[in-house]
Design a protein around this motif. Structure first.
Motif, short mmCIF file in Angstrom:
data_model
loop_
_atom_site.label_atom_id
_atom_site.label_comp_id
_atom_site.label_asym_id
_atom_site.label_seq_id
_atom_site.Cartn_x
_atom_site.Cartn_y
_atom_site.Cartn_z
N SER A 13 65.30 19.06 -50.28
CA SER A 13 65.55 18.54 -48.94
C SER A 13 67.05 18.50 -48.68
O SER A 13 67.83 18.11 -49.55
CB SER A 13 64.97 17.13 -48.81
N ALA A 15 69.33 16.91 -45.72
CA ALA A 15 69.38 16.08 -44.53
C ALA A 15 70.83 15.82 -44.14
O ALA A 15 71.52 15.04 -44.80
CB ALA A 15 68.64 14.77 -44.78
N GLY A 17 71.66 15.68 -40.54
CA GLY A 17 71.62 15.47 -39.09
C GLY A 17 72.54 14.35 -38.65
O GLY A 17 72.84 13.44 -39.41
N GLY A 37 62.37 20.55 -46.65
CA GLY A 37 62.86 20.00 -45.40
C GLY A 37 64.31 20.36 -45.16
O GLY A 37 65.14 20.27 -46.06
N PHE A 39 67.14 19.40 -42.30
CA PHE A 39 67.38 18.51 -41.18
C PHE A 39 68.84 18.62 -40.76
O PHE A 39 69.72 18.01 -41.38
CB PHE A 39 67.03 17.07 -41.57
N ALA A 41 69.69 18.57 -37.19
CA ALA A 41 69.72 18.26 -35.76
C ALA A 41 70.90 17.38 -35.38
O ALA A 41 71.45 16.65 -36.20
CB ALA A 41 68.42 17.57 -35.35
N GLU A 63 59.27 21.13 -42.78
CA GLU A 63 59.99 20.54 -41.67
C GLU A 63 61.37 21.16 -41.50
O GLU A 63 62.14 21.23 -42.47
CB GLU A 63 60.16 19.04 -41.86
N ILE A 64 61.67 21.58 -40.27
CA ILE A 64 62.98 22.12 -39.93
C ILE A 64 63.40 21.51 -38.61
O ILE A 64 62.67 21.61 -37.62
CB ILE A 64 62.94 23.65 -39.77
N LEU A 65 64.56 20.88 -38.58
CA LEU A 65 65.10 20.32 -37.35
C LEU A 65 66.47 20.94 -37.10
O LEU A 65 67.44 20.64 -37.80
CB LEU A 65 65.23 18.80 -37.44
N TYR A 86 54.22 24.52 -41.32
CA TYR A 86 55.10 23.59 -40.62
C TYR A 86 54.37 22.39 -40.07
O TYR A 86 53.40 22.53 -39.35
CB TYR A 86 55.83 24.28 -39.46
N ARG A 88 56.60 20.14 -38.68
CA ARG A 88 57.58 19.96 -37.61
C ARG A 88 58.64 21.03 -37.71
O ARG A 88 59.30 21.18 -38.73
CB ARG A 88 58.21 18.57 -37.76
N SER A 91 63.64 23.30 -32.39
CA SER A 91 64.88 23.98 -32.05
C SER A 91 65.09 23.93 -30.55
O SER A 91 64.24 23.45 -29.81
CB SER A 91 64.89 25.44 -32.55
#
Length: 125
Positions: A13, A15, A17, A37, A39, A41, A63-65, A86, A88, A91
């Motif tokens: 993962s 993260a 964001g 994951g 992240f 965003a 999960e990809i943000l 997926y 989530r 984009s």
């Protein structure tokens, strides 16, 4: 963004964001095939999605943000080949002038109007 992160082959993962990050998505990150994951965003990332990301099979990712950045280009092939995995995938792919094309995103957001997002047909799988 540090290209060296791409050397962490067993990373599950990432993260990062809402950290006011700038720069482009490193092509070297396509080596992160164990990711579950991603992240990123709500930063200020720019540029296109690296072609190497589209030719990589991210088999483990669910999960990809990537929304709320300044990214452009197409998210396809490597991402969409495993679209059934997926839970989530978000984009900035909403609207006629969407900066990102994504045929398998579960949620598309409008880059020009932060917070405006719509669930897509891909999410009903």
């Amino acid at each position: 963004l540090p290209t060296e992160i791409g050397q962490l082959g067993q990373l599950k993962s990432l993260a990062m964001g809402r950290n006011m990050l700038t720069g482009t998505l490193p092509a070297e990150w396509s080596a992160l095939t164990s990711l579950e994951g991603l992240f990123l965003a709500s930063n200020s990332l720019t540029g296109t999605v690296p072609e190497s990301w589209n030719t990589t099979n991210f088999d483990s990712i669910s999960e990809i943000l990537l929304n709320a950045n300044n990214l452009t280009g197409t998210l396809d092939r490597g991402f969409c080949d495993d679209a059934t995995n997926y839970t989530r995938f978000v984009s900035d792919c909403l609207g006629e002038d969407a900066p990102v094309e994504c045929s398998c995103c579960t949620v598309c957001c409008d880059h020009s109007e932060p917070g405006i997002c719509n669930q897509t047909r891909a999410s009903s799988k």
